[in-house]
Design a protein around this motif. Structure first.
Motif, PDB file in Angstrom:
ATOM      1  N   VAL A  35       0.830  -1.204   0.000  1.00 49.63           N
ATOM      2  CA  VAL A  35       0.000   0.000   0.000  1.00 49.63           C
ATOM      3  C   VAL A  35       0.867   1.258   0.000  1.00 49.63           C
ATOM      4  CG1 VAL A  35      -1.691   1.308   1.369  1.00 49.63           C
ATOM      5  CG2 VAL A  35      -2.001  -1.137   1.010  1.00 49.63           C
ATOM      6  N   TRP A  36       2.062   1.181   0.602  1.00 50.72           N
ATOM      7  CA  TRP A  36       2.969   2.344   0.635  1.00 50.72           C
ATOM      8  C   TRP A  36       3.321   2.820  -0.770  1.00 50.72           C
ATOM      9  CZ3 TRP A  36       4.811   4.951   4.974  1.00 50.72           C
ATOM     10  CH2 TRP A  36       4.441   4.400   6.200  1.00 50.72           C
ATOM     11  N   ALA A  37       3.314   1.920  -1.729  1.00 53.05           N
ATOM     12  CA  ALA A  37       3.652   2.286  -3.117  1.00 53.05           C
ATOM     13  C   ALA A  37       2.594   3.192  -3.741  1.00 53.05           C
ATOM     14  CB  ALA A  37       3.821   1.021  -3.960  1.00 53.05           C
ATOM     15  N   LEU A  38       1.428   3.314  -3.116  1.00 49.51           N
ATOM     16  CA  LEU A  38       0.354   4.139  -3.660  1.00 49.51           C
ATOM     17  C   LEU A  38       0.416   5.599  -3.200  1.00 49.51           C
ATOM     18  CD1 LEU A  38      -2.548   1.572  -3.280  1.00 49.51           C
ATOM     19  CD2 LEU A  38      -1.163   2.050  -5.307  1.00 49.51           C
ATOM     20  N   ILE A  39       1.300   5.901  -2.267  1.00 51.57           N
ATOM     21  CA  ILE A  39       1.410   7.265  -1.758  1.00 51.57           C
ATOM     22  C   ILE A  39       1.658   8.279  -2.886  1.00 51.57           C
ATOM     23  CG2 ILE A  39       2.826   8.799  -0.306  1.00 51.57           C
ATOM     24  CD1 ILE A  39       2.964   6.454   1.722  1.00 51.57           C
ATOM     25  N   PRO A  40       2.502   7.984  -3.873  1.00 49.18           N
ATOM     26  CA  PRO A  40       2.677   8.961  -4.972  1.00 49.18           C
ATOM     27  C   PRO A  40       1.387   9.306  -5.711  1.00 49.18           C
ATOM     28  CG  PRO A  40       4.470   7.391  -4.991  1.00 49.18           C
ATOM     29  CD  PRO A  40       3.464   6.884  -3.987  1.00 49.18           C
ATOM     30  N   LEU A 113     -17.007   0.011  -3.273  1.00 45.19           N
ATOM     31  CA  LEU A 113     -18.121  -0.303  -4.160  1.00 45.19           C
ATOM     32  C   LEU A 113     -17.707  -1.310  -5.239  1.00 45.19           C
ATOM     33  CD1 LEU A 113     -21.088   0.460  -4.876  1.00 45.19           C
ATOM     34  CD2 LEU A 113     -20.131   2.181  -6.416  1.00 45.19           C
ATOM     35  N   PHE A 114     -16.468  -1.155  -5.722  1.00 47.18           N
ATOM     36  CA  PHE A 114     -15.967  -2.066  -6.742  1.00 47.18           C
ATOM     37  C   PHE A 114     -15.283  -3.296  -6.152  1.00 47.18           C
ATOM     38  CE2 PHE A 114     -16.334   1.881  -9.217  1.00 47.18           C
ATOM     39  CZ  PHE A 114     -17.121   1.398 -10.254  1.00 47.18           C
ATOM     40  N   GLY A 115     -15.378  -3.461  -4.839  1.00 47.54           N
ATOM     41  CA  GLY A 115     -14.856  -4.658  -4.185  1.00 47.54           C
ATOM     42  C   GLY A 115     -13.346  -4.743  -4.128  1.00 47.54           C
ATOM     43  N   VAL A 116     -12.663  -3.610  -4.177  1.00 52.80           N
ATOM     44  CA  VAL A 116     -11.195  -3.612  -4.114  1.00 52.80           C
ATOM     45  C   VAL A 116     -10.770  -3.999  -2.702  1.00 52.80           C
ATOM     46  CG1 VAL A 116      -9.119  -2.178  -4.302  1.00 52.80           C
ATOM     47  CG2 VAL A 116     -10.999  -1.880  -5.922  1.00 52.80           C
ATOM     48  N   PRO A 117      -9.938  -5.043  -2.576  1.00 49.97           N
ATOM     49  CA  PRO A 117      -9.469  -5.425  -1.241  1.00 49.97           C
ATOM     50  C   PRO A 117      -8.591  -4.314  -0.649  1.00 49.97           C
ATOM     51  CG  PRO A 117      -8.726  -7.015  -2.918  1.00 49.97           C
ATOM     52  CD  PRO A 117      -9.427  -5.902  -3.621  1.00 49.97           C
ATOM     53  N   GLN A 118      -8.642  -4.173   0.650  1.00 52.18           N
ATOM     54  CA  GLN A 118      -7.846  -3.160   1.366  1.00 52.18           C
ATOM     55  C   GLN A 118      -8.219  -1.728   0.951  1.00 52.18           C
ATOM     56  OE1 GLN A 118      -5.894  -4.034   3.852  1.00 52.18           O
ATOM     57  NE2 GLN A 118      -6.028  -6.225   3.473  1.00 52.18           N
ATOM     58  N   ALA A 119      -9.482  -1.511   0.582  1.00 55.33           N
ATOM     59  CA  ALA A 119      -9.931  -0.194   0.115  1.00 55.33           C
ATOM     60  C   ALA A 119      -9.636   0.902   1.134  1.00 55.33           C
ATOM     61  CB  ALA A 119     -11.423  -0.220  -0.201  1.00 55.33           C
ATOM     62  N   GLY A 120      -9.841   0.606   2.400  1.00 57.46           N
ATOM     63  CA  GLY A 120      -9.590   1.604   3.447  1.00 57.46           C
ATOM     64  C   GLY A 120      -8.137   2.017   3.517  1.00 57.46           C
ATOM     65  N   TRP A 121      -7.229   1.042   3.486  1.00 59.66           N
ATOM     66  CA  TRP A 121      -5.794   1.371   3.570  1.00 59.66           C
ATOM     67  C   TRP A 121      -5.303   2.054   2.302  1.00 59.66           C
ATOM     68  CZ3 TRP A 121      -4.448   2.212   8.035  1.00 59.66           C
ATOM     69  CH2 TRP A 121      -4.826   1.401   9.101  1.00 59.66           C
ATOM     70  N   ILE A 122      -5.870   1.694   1.171  1.00 58.81           N
ATOM     71  CA  ILE A 122      -5.515   2.376  -0.077  1.00 58.81           C
ATOM     72  C   ILE A 122      -5.920   3.847   0.024  1.00 58.81           C
ATOM     73  CG2 ILE A 122      -6.039   2.555  -2.544  1.00 58.81           C
ATOM     74  CD1 ILE A 122      -6.343  -0.556  -2.518  1.00 58.81           C
ATOM     75  N   ALA A 123      -7.136   4.092   0.508  1.00 59.86           N
ATOM     76  CA  ALA A 123      -7.603   5.472   0.661  1.00 59.86           C
ATOM     77  C   ALA A 123      -6.734   6.238   1.653  1.00 59.86           C
ATOM     78  CB  ALA A 123      -9.065   5.482   1.101  1.00 59.86           C
ATOM     79  N   VAL A 124      -6.315   5.590   2.730  1.00 58.60           N
ATOM     80  CA  VAL A 124      -5.445   6.252   3.718  1.00 58.60           C
ATOM     81  C   VAL A 124      -4.103   6.610   3.083  1.00 58.60           C
ATOM     82  CG1 VAL A 124      -4.124   5.882   5.849  1.00 58.60           C
ATOM     83  CG2 VAL A 124      -6.540   5.273   5.764  1.00 58.60           C
ATOM     84  N   ALA A 125      -3.520   5.686   2.326  1.00 60.38           N
ATOM     85  CA  ALA A 125      -2.224   5.959   1.694  1.00 60.38           C
ATOM     86  C   ALA A 125      -2.310   7.117   0.714  1.00 60.38           C
ATOM     87  CB  ALA A 125      -1.712   4.708   0.979  1.00 60.38           C
ATOM     88  N   ILE A 126      -3.407   7.184  -0.027  1.00 55.15           N
ATOM     89  CA  ILE A 126      -3.528   8.196  -1.079  1.00 55.15           C
ATOM     90  C   ILE A 126      -3.943   9.553  -0.524  1.00 55.15           C
ATOM     91  CG2 ILE A 126      -4.840   8.838  -3.144  1.00 55.15           C
ATOM     92  CD1 ILE A 126      -4.797   5.838  -3.907  1.00 55.15           C
ATOM     93  N   VAL A 127      -4.931   9.598   0.371  1.00 56.57           N
ATOM     94  CA  VAL A 127      -5.464  10.904   0.792  1.00 56.57           C
ATOM     95  C   VAL A 127      -4.745  11.462   2.016  1.00 56.57           C
ATOM     96  CG1 VAL A 127      -7.527  12.226   1.409  1.00 56.57           C
ATOM     97  CG2 VAL A 127      -7.659  10.487  -0.372  1.00 56.57           C
TER      98      VAL A 127
END
Length: 168
Positions: A35-40, A113-127
């Motif tokens: 998930v850290w790779a999504l920070i950019p 909504l699209f069933g992406v696993p780890q949606a919460g952590w992805i959102a945290v990394a990005i926003v």
């Protein structure tokens, strides 16, 4: 030290720094490593967000309704009238916090909504991590452009560009 004192005297900077710190701690303790790779993505999204908000909202033609004009004046117009007033350097908390919550909520909601696993952590990394870190860096350079302090080469360059924005 003066710059940190100025920055952290503003509620929006404090709240956003806490949100970013909480996001970093959450990622470090609980999120999968990838998930850290999504920070950019958050960096890029915040750059677009900052540009569009500034260009298309903060520089709207003055509204006819007084309440709307007052909001835009407090959010940005006043900064152009008084560019050395430190109270007007930073976006108000009533702009920053809703942007954080709406952007984070919308991203998390869309991913879930699209069933992406780890949606919460992805959102945290990005926003709150990538986006808010970018917000804080932007606010640092913006404030530095307005104060008379010794500046690095990059800070001098940003100051030159920002002065063109103010004084063209």
């Amino acid at each position: 030290m003066m710059r940190l004192r100025i920055m952290f005297s503003h509620a929006a900077v404090v709240v956003m720094a806490v949100a970013c710190g909480a996001g970093l701690v959450g990622l470090a303790l609980f999120a999968p490593l990838w998930v850290w790779a999504l920070i950019p993505l958050g960096v890029a999204a915040q750059m677009l967000n900052e540009y569009n908000l500034h260009r298309y909202v903060f520089h709207l033609s003055p509204p006819r309704a007084q309440w709307a004009f007052n909001l835009l004046y407090m959010a940005h117009y006043g900064h152009h009238d008084f560019p050395t007033n430190t109270k007007l350097f930073f976006v108000p908390i009533w702009v920053a916090l809703p942007m954080l919550l709406v952007n984070g909520g919308l991203l998390w909601g869309a991913l879930a909504l699209f069933g992406v696993p780890q949606a919460g952590w992805i959102a945290v990394a990005i926003v709150p991590v990538g986006g808010v870190l970018t917000f804080l860096v932007y606010e640092w350079f913006h404030m530095t452009a307005h104060v008379n302090v010794p500046k690095t080469r990059v800070e001098r360059y940003v100051t030159t560009l920002h002065n063109q924005h103010h004084f063209r």
